[in-house]
Write a protein that holds these residues in place. Structure first.
Motif, PDB file in Angstrom:
ATOM      1  N   GLY A 178      69.411  85.019 -20.183  1.00  0.00           N
ATOM      2  CA  GLY A 178      69.245  85.188 -21.612  1.00  0.00           C
ATOM      3  C   GLY A 178      67.845  84.852 -22.092  1.00  0.00           C
ATOM      4  O   GLY A 178      67.644  84.562 -23.266  1.00  0.00           O
ATOM      5  N   GLU A 179      66.892  84.873 -21.197  1.00  0.00           N
ATOM      6  CA  GLU A 179      65.489  84.563 -21.498  1.00  0.00           C
ATOM      7  C   GLU A 179      64.697  85.867 -21.562  1.00  0.00           C
ATOM      8  O   GLU A 179      65.168  86.914 -21.110  1.00  0.00           O
ATOM      9  N   PRO A 180      63.459  85.831 -22.043  1.00  0.00           N
ATOM     10  CA  PRO A 180      62.618  87.037 -21.996  1.00  0.00           C
ATOM     11  C   PRO A 180      62.359  87.453 -20.541  1.00  0.00           C
ATOM     12  O   PRO A 180      62.288  86.598 -19.657  1.00  0.00           O
ATOM     13  N   PRO A 181      62.232  88.757 -20.282  1.00  0.00           N
ATOM     14  CA  PRO A 181      61.962  89.222 -18.920  1.00  0.00           C
ATOM     15  C   PRO A 181      60.728  88.531 -18.324  1.00  0.00           C
ATOM     16  O   PRO A 181      59.719  88.345 -19.001  1.00  0.00           O
ATOM     17  N   GLY A 182      60.872  88.122 -17.068  1.00  0.00           N
ATOM     18  CA  GLY A 182      59.793  87.435 -16.371  1.00  0.00           C
ATOM     19  C   GLY A 182      59.837  85.924 -16.513  1.00  0.00           C
ATOM     20  O   GLY A 182      59.053  85.222 -15.876  1.00  0.00           O
ATOM     21  N   SER A 183      60.765  85.408 -17.305  1.00  0.00           N
ATOM     22  CA  SER A 183      60.899  83.951 -17.427  1.00  0.00           C
ATOM     23  C   SER A 183      61.370  83.376 -16.102  1.00  0.00           C
ATOM     24  O   SER A 183      62.202  83.974 -15.416  1.00  0.00           O
ATOM     25  N   VAL A 184      60.835  82.215 -15.754  1.00  0.00           N
ATOM     26  CA  VAL A 184      61.196  81.539 -14.506  1.00  0.00           C
ATOM     27  C   VAL A 184      61.817  80.196 -14.860  1.00  0.00           C
ATOM     28  O   VAL A 184      61.260  79.439 -15.652  1.00  0.00           O
ATOM     29  N   ARG A 185      62.977  79.928 -14.275  1.00  0.00           N
ATOM     30  CA  ARG A 185      63.644  78.630 -14.469  1.00  0.00           C
ATOM     31  C   ARG A 185      64.087  78.103 -13.123  1.00  0.00           C
ATOM     32  O   ARG A 185      64.456  78.866 -12.230  1.00  0.00           O
ATOM     33  N   VAL A 186      64.057  76.789 -13.002  1.00  0.00           N
ATOM     34  CA  VAL A 186      64.518  76.129 -11.789  1.00  0.00           C
ATOM     35  C   VAL A 186      65.795  75.364 -12.120  1.00  0.00           C
ATOM     36  O   VAL A 186      65.831  74.578 -13.067  1.00  0.00           O
ATOM     37  N   PHE A 187      66.828  75.625 -11.337  1.00  0.00           N
ATOM     38  CA  PHE A 187      68.103  74.922 -11.451  1.00  0.00           C
ATOM     39  C   PHE A 187      68.249  74.107 -10.163  1.00  0.00           C
ATOM     40  O   PHE A 187      68.306  74.671  -9.079  1.00  0.00           O
ATOM     41  N   GLU A 188      68.324  72.802 -10.315  1.00  0.00           N
ATOM     42  CA  GLU A 188      68.315  71.945  -9.134  1.00  0.00           C
ATOM     43  C   GLU A 188      69.632  71.189  -8.998  1.00  0.00           C
ATOM     44  O   GLU A 188      70.210  70.743  -9.990  1.00  0.00           O
TER      45      GLU A 188
ATOM     46  N   ILE B 124      64.553  84.213 -11.875  1.00  0.00           N
ATOM     47  CA  ILE B 124      63.572  85.005 -12.615  1.00  0.00           C
ATOM     48  C   ILE B 124      64.340  86.051 -13.410  1.00  0.00           C
ATOM     49  O   ILE B 124      65.100  86.847 -12.844  1.00  0.00           O
ATOM     50  N   GLU B 125      64.140  86.016 -14.717  1.00  0.00           N
ATOM     51  CA  GLU B 125      64.854  86.939 -15.608  1.00  0.00           C
ATOM     52  C   GLU B 125      64.359  88.367 -15.373  1.00  0.00           C
ATOM     53  O   GLU B 125      63.169  88.643 -15.508  1.00  0.00           O
ATOM     54  N   PRO B 126      65.256  89.292 -15.013  1.00  0.00           N
ATOM     55  CA  PRO B 126      64.841  90.688 -14.807  1.00  0.00           C
ATOM     56  C   PRO B 126      64.663  91.423 -16.131  1.00  0.00           C
ATOM     57  O   PRO B 126      65.291  91.083 -17.135  1.00  0.00           O
TER      58      PRO B 126
END
Length: 158
Positions: free
Chosen positions: A69-79, A121-123
């Motif tokens: 649900g983020e803008p395309p290309g956003s990167v998040r780390v879930f640990e 990575i948000e597609p």
């Protein structure tokens, strides 16, 4: 020396932004000095055969396109448990097996890596095509930097 960290890139290279995990791992390998403690695998569209290398390494980093649900290309780390929650919420897949299934196999066989993370990575677009969209292509250096940051932190605080 047995690798201690598996970096697993996921995705279908024929489906535009779905290929981002495989591309990140490919570029990470190209840009990095050889390191016997790391094993990089292009996991493609997943298979039960990946359960063995996942269980063989005490640390796991998975890189994949993730709808967050983020803008395309956003990167998040879930640990750690955040990764587990993300996979349980987004467990849908058209592949033979999902990443959630592989994590469940590792839990059942008591081989779940204690240190684990998902770099999502948000597609922008997932459909037939052999190139990443510009926003997802531009996110690759950030994803690689986050992987290196995780590795550095894990190395200093095991």
């Amino acid at each position: 020396m047995q690798p201690t960290t598996l970096i697993l890139g996921l995705g279908n290279v024929l489906m535009t932004d779905e290929a981002v995990g495989a591309e990140v791992v490919r570029r990470l390998e190209q840009e990095s000095a050889p390191d016997a403690s790391l094993m990089c695998i292009d996991g493609g569209t997943l298979s039960f055969t990946l359960a063995l290398p996942i269980g063989d390494c005490p640390r796991l980093i998975v890189v994949d396109a993730a709808t967050m649900g983020e803008p395309p290309g956003s990167v998040r780390v879930f640990e750690g448990e955040a990764m587990d929650r993300q996979l349980s919420v987004n467990a849908k897949t058209v592949h033979e097996v999902s990443l959630s299934d592989l994590m469940d196999i590792a839990r059942l066989t008591d081989t779940l890596p204690l240190q684990r993370a998902l770099v999502g990575i948000e597609p922008a677009f997932v459909g037939w095509g052999d190139r990443l969209t510009p926003s997802v292509e531009a996110a690759i250096p950030d994803a690689i930097a986050r992987i290196r940051s995780l590795l550095d932190r894990w190395d200093t605080c095991p």
